[in-house]
Write a protein that holds these residues in place. Structure first.
Motif, mmCIF file in Angstrom:
data_model
loop_
_atom_site.group_PDB
_atom_site.id
_atom_site.type_symbol
_atom_site.label_atom_id
_atom_site.label_comp_id
_atom_site.label_asym_id
_atom_site.label_seq_id
_atom_site.Cartn_x
_atom_site.Cartn_y
_atom_site.Cartn_z
ATOM 1 N N LEU A 1 -3.327 14.683 6.173
ATOM 2 C CA LEU A 1 -2.316 13.714 5.742
ATOM 3 C C LEU A 1 -0.934 14.209 6.164
ATOM 4 C CD1 LEU A 1 -2.077 11.039 4.243
ATOM 5 C CD2 LEU A 1 -1.716 12.334 2.139
ATOM 6 N N GLU A 2 -0.745 14.355 7.465
ATOM 7 C CA GLU A 2 0.524 14.860 7.992
ATOM 8 C C GLU A 2 1.387 13.704 8.456
ATOM 9 O OE1 GLU A 2 -1.071 17.493 10.922
ATOM 10 O OE2 GLU A 2 -1.022 19.211 9.560
ATOM 11 N N THR A 3 1.716 12.846 7.526
ATOM 12 C CA THR A 3 2.511 11.669 7.842
ATOM 13 C C THR A 3 3.197 11.180 6.579
ATOM 14 O OG1 THR A 3 2.416 9.408 8.736
ATOM 15 C CG2 THR A 3 0.543 10.135 7.427
ATOM 16 N N SER A 4 4.299 10.492 6.765
ATOM 17 C CA SER A 4 4.906 9.804 5.639
ATOM 18 C C SER A 4 4.014 8.636 5.232
ATOM 19 C CB SER A 4 6.294 9.290 6.014
ATOM 20 O OG SER A 4 7.165 10.357 6.310
ATOM 21 N N ILE A 5 4.064 8.289 3.966
ATOM 22 C CA ILE A 5 3.248 7.203 3.428
ATOM 23 C C ILE A 5 4.135 6.221 2.688
ATOM 24 C CG2 ILE A 5 1.467 6.586 1.750
ATOM 25 C CD1 ILE A 5 0.256 7.857 4.173
ATOM 26 N N GLY A 6 3.861 4.949 2.901
ATOM 27 C CA GLY A 6 4.560 3.900 2.172
ATOM 28 C C GLY A 6 3.585 3.077 1.356
ATOM 29 N N TRP A 7 4.063 2.566 0.257
ATOM 30 C CA TRP A 7 3.309 1.607 -0.549
ATOM 31 C C TRP A 7 3.983 0.243 -0.415
ATOM 32 C CZ3 TRP A 7 -1.277 1.902 -3.049
ATOM 33 C CH2 TRP A 7 -1.800 3.157 -3.299
ATOM 34 N N PHE A 8 3.159 -0.768 -0.200
ATOM 35 C CA PHE A 8 3.612 -2.137 -0.076
ATOM 36 C C PHE A 8 2.849 -2.993 -1.074
ATOM 37 C CE2 PHE A 8 5.817 -1.845 4.061
ATOM 38 C CZ PHE A 8 5.334 -0.627 4.518
ATOM 39 N N ARG A 9 3.379 -4.163 -1.337
ATOM 40 C CA ARG A 9 2.649 -5.112 -2.162
ATOM 41 C C ARG A 9 2.901 -6.518 -1.647
ATOM 42 N NH1 ARG A 9 5.924 -4.646 -7.940
ATOM 43 N NH2 ARG A 9 7.876 -5.679 -7.271
ATOM 44 N N GLN A 10 1.921 -7.364 -1.886
ATOM 45 C CA GLN A 10 2.061 -8.765 -1.507
ATOM 46 C C GLN A 10 1.402 -9.634 -2.559
ATOM 47 O OE1 GLN A 10 0.949 -9.801 2.512
ATOM 48 N NE2 GLN A 10 2.269 -11.612 2.407
ATOM 49 N N ALA A 11 2.191 -10.520 -3.116
ATOM 50 C CA ALA A 11 1.703 -11.479 -4.094
ATOM 51 C C ALA A 11 1.437 -12.800 -3.390
ATOM 52 C CB ALA A 11 2.724 -11.669 -5.200
ATOM 53 N N PRO A 12 0.545 -13.627 -3.932
ATOM 54 C CA PRO A 12 0.251 -14.926 -3.311
ATOM 55 C C PRO A 12 1.519 -15.748 -3.108
ATOM 56 C CG PRO A 12 -1.336 -14.442 -5.014
ATOM 57 C CD PRO A 12 -0.270 -13.392 -5.126
ATOM 58 N N GLY A 13 1.706 -16.238 -1.903
ATOM 59 C CA GLY A 13 2.843 -17.091 -1.616
ATOM 60 C C GLY A 13 4.158 -16.362 -1.429
ATOM 61 N N LYS A 14 4.122 -15.036 -1.475
ATOM 62 C CA LYS A 14 5.350 -14.260 -1.319
ATOM 63 C C LYS A 14 5.262 -13.349 -0.110
ATOM 64 C CE LYS A 14 6.713 -14.211 -6.187
ATOM 65 N NZ LYS A 14 7.154 -13.346 -7.324
ATOM 66 N N GLU A 15 6.404 -12.943 0.385
ATOM 67 C CA GLU A 15 6.444 -12.013 1.503
ATOM 68 C C GLU A 15 6.045 -10.614 1.043
ATOM 69 O OE1 GLU A 15 9.954 -14.100 4.216
ATOM 70 O OE2 GLU A 15 10.177 -12.044 3.486
ATOM 71 N N ARG A 16 5.525 -9.856 2.009
ATOM 72 C CA ARG A 16 5.197 -8.471 1.720
ATOM 73 C C ARG A 16 6.464 -7.692 1.369
ATOM 74 N NH1 ARG A 16 2.577 -6.170 6.673
ATOM 75 N NH2 ARG A 16 4.712 -5.725 7.325
ATOM 76 N N GLU A 17 6.351 -6.832 0.395
ATOM 77 C CA GLU A 17 7.500 -6.046 -0.083
ATOM 78 C C GLU A 17 7.194 -4.562 0.022
ATOM 79 O OE1 GLU A 17 10.229 -5.558 -4.157
ATOM 80 O OE2 GLU A 17 8.219 -6.419 -4.273
#
Length: 122
Positions: free
Chosen positions: A29-45
């Motif tokens: 795991l030699e990388t930066s990690i991001g968490w994203f979320r997406q709700a129905p009908g909404k853009e990914r955040e």
């Protein structure tokens, strides 16, 4: 190739907590990690990110003070502790390998996990 798998999602009441995990396999795991979320009908955040060493973190305004990202490189795992959950946190949460936890980190994605559903409801 790095393969990411999320877990820890579920149904929780408003005000409750969950801890999501993002486990890596296939390589270190030699990388930066991001968490994203997406709700129905909404853009990914983009929710939060953490650098390879764990020394740099970033949070979206919508979760700052409630979510905490961390990592255990020996376990090849990145966590996000989510407290004081509100219905607006309901979404599918994905982790992703990213090219650094810095400006525009949300646009610099290497690969994704499959996601885990978080539902906040009474």
């Amino acid at each position: 190739q790095l393969h990411l798998v999320e877990s820890g999602g579920g149904l929780v009441q408003p005000g409750g907590s969950l801890r999501l995990s993002c486990v890596a396999s296939g390589s270190k795991l030699e990388t930066s990690i991001g968490w994203f979320r997406q709700a129905p009908g909404k853009e990914r955040e983009g929710v939060s990110c953490i650098s390879t060493s764990g020394g740099t973190t970033n949070y979206a305004d919508s979760v700052r003070g409630r979510f905490t990202i961390s990592r255990d490189n020996a376990k090849r795992t990145v966590y996000v502790q989510m407290n004081s959950l509100i219905p607006e946190d309901t979404a599918v949460y994905h982790c992703a390998a990213i090219y650094g936890c810095s400006t525009s980190w949300m646009q610099r994605i290497k690969n994704w996990g499959q996601g885990t559903q978080v539902t906040v409801s009474s």
